[in-house]
Enzyme design. Structure first.
Site, short mmCIF file in Angstrom:
data_model
loop_
_atom_site.label_atom_id
_atom_site.label_comp_id
_atom_site.label_asym_id
_atom_site.label_seq_id
_atom_site.Cartn_x
_atom_site.Cartn_y
_atom_site.Cartn_z
N GLY B 491 0.81 -1.21 0.00
CA GLY B 491 0.00 0.00 0.00
C GLY B 491 0.84 1.25 0.00
O GLY B 491 0.36 2.35 -0.27
N GLY B 493 3.08 2.06 -2.05
CA GLY B 493 3.35 2.58 -3.38
C GLY B 493 4.75 2.27 -3.89
O GLY B 493 5.28 2.97 -4.75
N ARG B 533 12.81 1.18 5.01
CA ARG B 533 14.11 1.00 4.39
C ARG B 533 14.07 0.85 2.87
O ARG B 533 15.06 1.03 2.18
CB ARG B 533 14.82 -0.23 4.98
CG ARG B 533 14.13 -1.55 4.67
CD ARG B 533 14.95 -2.75 5.14
NE ARG B 533 16.15 -2.95 4.37
CZ ARG B 533 16.17 -3.51 3.16
NH1 ARG B 533 15.07 -3.94 2.59
NH2 ARG B 533 17.31 -3.65 2.52
N ALA B 711 16.20 10.78 -2.19
CA ALA B 711 15.05 10.35 -1.39
C ALA B 711 15.46 9.46 -0.23
O ALA B 711 16.56 8.90 -0.21
CB ALA B 711 14.07 9.59 -2.27
N LYS B 712 14.56 9.35 0.75
CA LYS B 712 14.72 8.35 1.80
C LYS B 712 13.34 7.90 2.26
O LYS B 712 12.32 8.37 1.77
CB LYS B 712 15.54 8.90 2.95
CG LYS B 712 14.95 10.08 3.69
CD LYS B 712 15.91 10.47 4.82
CE LYS B 712 15.75 11.92 5.23
NZ LYS B 712 16.85 12.38 6.07
N VAL B 714 9.82 6.89 4.29
CA VAL B 714 8.79 7.78 4.84
C VAL B 714 7.68 7.02 5.57
O VAL B 714 6.90 7.62 6.31
CB VAL B 714 8.19 8.66 3.71
CG1 VAL B 714 7.60 7.80 2.61
CG2 VAL B 714 7.13 9.60 4.23
N GLU B 716 7.14 5.36 8.24
CA GLU B 716 6.90 5.45 9.68
C GLU B 716 6.92 6.88 10.21
O GLU B 716 6.44 7.14 11.32
CB GLU B 716 8.00 4.66 10.42
CG GLU B 716 8.11 3.23 9.99
CD GLU B 716 9.44 2.62 10.37
OE1 GLU B 716 9.45 1.49 10.89
OE2 GLU B 716 10.49 3.26 10.17
#
Lengths: 154, 756
Positions: B491, B493, B533, B711-712, B714, B716
């Site tokens: 979910g 994405g 991760r 990017a990293k 997201v 949590e």
């Protein structure tokens, strides 16, 4: 113990052999390969199993299949083209995992039939029987309003 | 049907395109294991323990076996012919496939009835009779430290994951892992401090509640096994089932379609070992779908206790901090030891504190097992340290935002472990929160019985390390492109994000990229889809794989003496004389990591930091204790978003989920360890009427330089600050401080009465 029931499913006349204890979701899945209505909480509280019977939304996990004898049953799979509600859910990104989405789509259709111009409060209350653990609620409100606008325009 | 719109838009990264599988989801056609039926399939129904701790004296399955239509009833004794040592787990090999000799919590699987008709299996399962010799049980994490009730006689470390290699085999203790960090001299600094504050906090046990309950199907031959499972960790499932069976990995295939939610519930082994063994025993396909009720007996989020003590200097600087955290892991460790250690790294919060002492304990108790739930322990810690921060600020008469700003951990400074903060926009997040909340403007505090208040909180997390992700990108003869990776789209994405990353490199619209779902026969190894991760690790692996494919295509072009702008299909046509062939690029990403030393210190604790803060404006009904969140603001550092719209829904969804854990969700146990509210009727999760009227979610402008296109993760981040922000707002509104979650009307009302 099984008996034959006849009903209309997504516009087609069909029949099925059902046992007295079988619910509507089981019959849709086992007899017709329709998986859009799905059992989750098993108590009619989450809305994942929503099916329209004679135009009204019911919890398919609690609705005995025998009771659909002669009824008009519509599931999310109805129709070959996606409608304005489904398009709005896509455009607004109104879901994440998608497991609850068919239930929301069906309830939204019913909501917009009754309230073509719903405000936030109406939407919240009308859809409060459907749960989304991914919590796409703000986006669902956006989708409902988007669908309402599109439907009024056409 | 309309789908896969072609797009001329480039670049792909930064596009808010809808999830690639959108149409499948709105038409009810997305594939979930929930839907899977195989020829000749048997349904398994689990018979569960009714006592919290006991020896199994007698198990009588005869009445169940005699029910017409029952294929077989299976208990631990039957499993031994397939699996001699039937214990599994990512940290300890402590959890039996079915209870062996002992049960350790109410709800533990003891036997399974198999039948072609699930109703028959269910009815027969009710006819199984078990007799137990009850043993003393322990439920509270603090009591478990010293209790004479010992949940496991001896502990067997698994040794699977490199970050958990340090676990020790012990006996006679409920402590699965203790993590200790010593930086400077906290005791001495506390003695020297101008002011010292000490508080205790607790969090309650809650459950992930994915709406697609846990489900696995296995089918087998003499020499092969296929497991179709709603799992976040297909690679681990294969490794662990192979270990249990003593088979090579290549005889086991694990397939995962879409997940109907995960949130950490569907990690490691849940039903997979059980269905695998049942299929091998019966030579039939076997499916087990849990009910919503059964999920509560399978995996939960740690309840916790936290003692925090801080010393503050005359100028309002935190000079020292002591943290003691106790994690209630339930009867089986699952990934609790990682929760204990990794969250231990950051238990002192996002503040620049010279002297820190952290002690973090993973404890066994006789409750349903606890694992990871959207934050790996971080929301429990932020709850404590951010309430503590506010309590100190108010005592000191310093504005809560100003107090935080004075102590904030800034870029380039060492965090408690000694690892330097890099690409962590803590200050930006705090500043943005203050702006969005209009902190410096006058605030309407309500009148009469309705009182209003506002609060903020900010937290951070070290992403789990070291972990491995591999990916392959295949370019076909016609130029179309396929990504193979074992990241599971539950979910969040990930399919869409990976397609955007590959598309960016290959200059192809993301809609034209196909992402193959996890299938261990096809998709390469990935540690798991957890802990936010995937976008970072798998995103980097996919980027490397796409770049490798591009390099190979360019090599082909020059070998074939084609111009640089030659279309991809032309390259293949020239090479093979027709539309044929493939170019396969591969990518592997493993960040570096240094294990903490004896003092818990390391200069390389994590590949990236996650930062999330929340601000809440609430209204409290002082007659009923009901808290209404009028406005919730969530701000995060997610690096540079690959898909800003999906990032926003992730932040929003995480925050609303945490709202449930903050205001009402709680598993209620009686004095015998029996769960009293294992259904959605009695365990409420957030619905439409619980969502704040106004919710703002924002990613600050930031870049994770080591991430794919900046990017990293997201998934949590949106959870971190919600609970303490609301508790801080509650104090602001009515002057009472709650130190345990949830902040339900009963708890608030009782506290208000106490105050009177």
């Amino acid at each position: 113990m099984r008996r034959e029931i006849r009903f209309r499913l997504n516009g087609e006349a069909v029949s099925a052999q059902v046992a007295p204890h079988e619910n509507l979701v089981e019959v849709l899945q086992e007899n017709f390969g329709l998986y859009g209505a799905r059992e989750s909480c098993g108590q009619g509280l989450c809305g994942c199993c929503t099916v329209l019977v004679n135009g009204r939304a019911v919890s398919g996990c609690l609705y005995l299949a025998s009771l659909i004898e002669g009824a008009e049953v519509l599931t999310v799979e109805n129709g070959s083209e996606p409608d304005a509600v489904q398009q709005a859910f896509v455009d607004a990104g109104a879901f994440q995992c998608g497991f609850c989405t068919p239930g929301f789509v069906l309830m939204t259709r019913q909501l917009l039939e009754e309230h073509p111009e719903p405000d936030d409060d109406t939407i919240r209350h009308y859809l409060s029987g459907n749960l989304c653990r991914c919590a796409a609620y703000p986006q669902i409100i956006e989708a409902v309003k988007l669908a309402a606008r599109k439907m009024r325009q056409t | 049907m309309k789908r896969a719109l072609s797009s001329a838009e480039t670049p792909q990264v930064g596009r808010s395109l809808p999830r690639l599988e959108s149409w499948l989801k709105v038409t009810g056609r997305a594939e979930y294991v929930h839907n899977l039926r195989l020829p000749g399939m048997l349904y398994g129904r689990i018979f569960r323990s009714s006592v919290a701790h006991g020896r199994i004296r007698r198990l009588d399955v005869s009445a169940a076996q005699a029910v017409g239509g029952v294929h077989r009833v299976v208990s631990a004794a039957d499993l031994k012919e397939i699996v001699p040592d039937p214990y599994y787990g990512p940290a300890f090999h402590d959890q039996p496939v079915l209870a062996v000799d002992k049960v350790r919590y109410v709800g533990e699987p003891v036997a399974v009835v198999l039948a072609a008709d699930p109703h028959v299996a269910e009815e027969a399962a009710h006819l199984i009779v078990a007799e137990y010799e009850e043993l003393p049980a322990v439920y509270d994490e603090l009591e478990a430290m010293t209790s004479k009730a010992i949940v496991h006689d001896a502990l067997k470390p698994a040794g699977t994951f490199p970050d958990l290699k340090h676990l020790k085999g012990r006996s006679g203790t409920n402590v699965a892992l203790d993590f200790h960090l010593r930086r400077g001299d906290a005791a001495q600094a506390l003695a020297a401090a101008e002011r010292v504050f000490e508080h205790r906090f607790r969090t309650q046990q809650v459950m992930h509640t994915p709406l697609e309950p846990l489900v696995s199907v296995a089918e087998s031959t003499d020499s092969s096994l296929t497991i179709h499972t709603a799992s976040q960790s297909p690679s681990f499932v294969r490794i662990e089932v192979a270990r249990l069976l003593g088979w090579p990995e290549n005889r086991i295939r694990v397939r995962v379609p879409f997940l109907g939610g995960g949130f950490g519930a569907k990690l490691y082994i849940k039903l997979e070992a059980l269905v695998a063994v049942l299929s091998l025993l019966t030579r039939r396909a076997v499916k087990i779908s849990l009910t919503m009720e059964e999920q509560f007996f399978t995996i939960t989020k740690h309840a916790s206790s936290f003692r925090i003590k801080s010393g503050v200097t005359r100028d309002g600087r935190i000079s020292a901090r002591e943290c003691e955290v106790w994690w209630n892991g339930g009867a089986y460790a699952d990934i609790g030891p990682r929760v204990t250690q990794k969250s231990g790294f950051t238990a002192a919060g996002p503040y620049d504190i010279e002297h820190v002492a952290i002690d973090s304990y993973a404890l066994y108790t006789n409750l349903p097992p606890a694992g990871a739930l959207r934050g790996f322990g971080i929301p429990q810690l932020v709850w404590a340290y951010e309430c503590h921060t506010d309590m100190m600020a108010r005592e000191l008469g310093i504005d809560p935002i100003e107090f935080r700003r004075r102590n904030l951990l800034r870029d380039g400074r060492p965090q408690a472990t000694g690892t330097l903060m890099r690409d962590a926009a803590i200050e930006k997040v705090l500043d943005r929160l203050a702006v969005l909340l209009e902190w410096n403007r006058p605030f309407d505090r309500g009148t009469g019985v309705l009182r209003r208040g506002r609060g903020i909180a900010i937290g951070f997390k070290a992403c789990v390390s070291p972990t491995t992700s591999l990916a392959a990108v295949n370019v076909n003869g016609d130029g179309s492109c396929i990504v193979y990776c074992s990241t599971v789209d539950m979910g969040q994405g990930s399919d869409t994000a990976m397609a955007q990353i590959a598309g960016e490199v290959l200059n192809t619209p993301a809609e034209a990229v196909r992402v193959v779902h996890s299938d261990t026969d096809v998709t390469p190894y990935d540690m798991a889809t957890l802990g936010s991760r995937s976008l970072f690790h798998m995103g980097n692996a996919v980027k490397l794989a796409a770049e490798d494919a591009l390099k190979k295509l360019n090599q082909l072009k020059s070998e074939l003496q084609m111009p640089p702008d030659a279309a991809i299909p032309e390259i293949f046509k020239k090479k093979y004389g027709m539309q044929a062939g493939n170019v396969v690029g591969t990518g592997s990403y493993v960040p570096s990591y240094k294990s903490p030393d004896a003092n818990g210190l390391t200069d390389n604790a994590t590949p990236f930091w996650m930062v999330g803060g929340s601000g809440a404006e609430i209204e409290v009904d002082t007659e009923t204790g009901r808290v209404r969140v009028a406005r919730l603001v969530n701000v995060a550092d997610v690096g540079t978003p690959i898909n800003p719209k999906i990032v926003e829904t992730q932040l929003s969804g995480a925050a609303i989920m945490q709202l449930g854990f903050t205001l009402f969700e709680k598993m209620l146990f009686d004095e015998h360890g029996q769960l009293r509210n294992a259904s959605l009727a009695e365990y409420r999760i957030p619905g439409f009427l619980d969502v704040p009227e106004e919710i703002i979610n924002e990613a600050v402008s930031a870049e994770q330089r080591s991430g794919p296109f900046g990017a990293k993760g997201v998934g949590e981040t949106g959870t971190f600050g919600v609970s303490p922000a609301i508790a801080n707002a509650l104090h602001d509104a009515v002057g009472v401080r709650l130190t345990s979650l949830p902040l339900n009307p009963e708890a608030v009302f009782m506290k208000l009465q106490e105050q009177k």
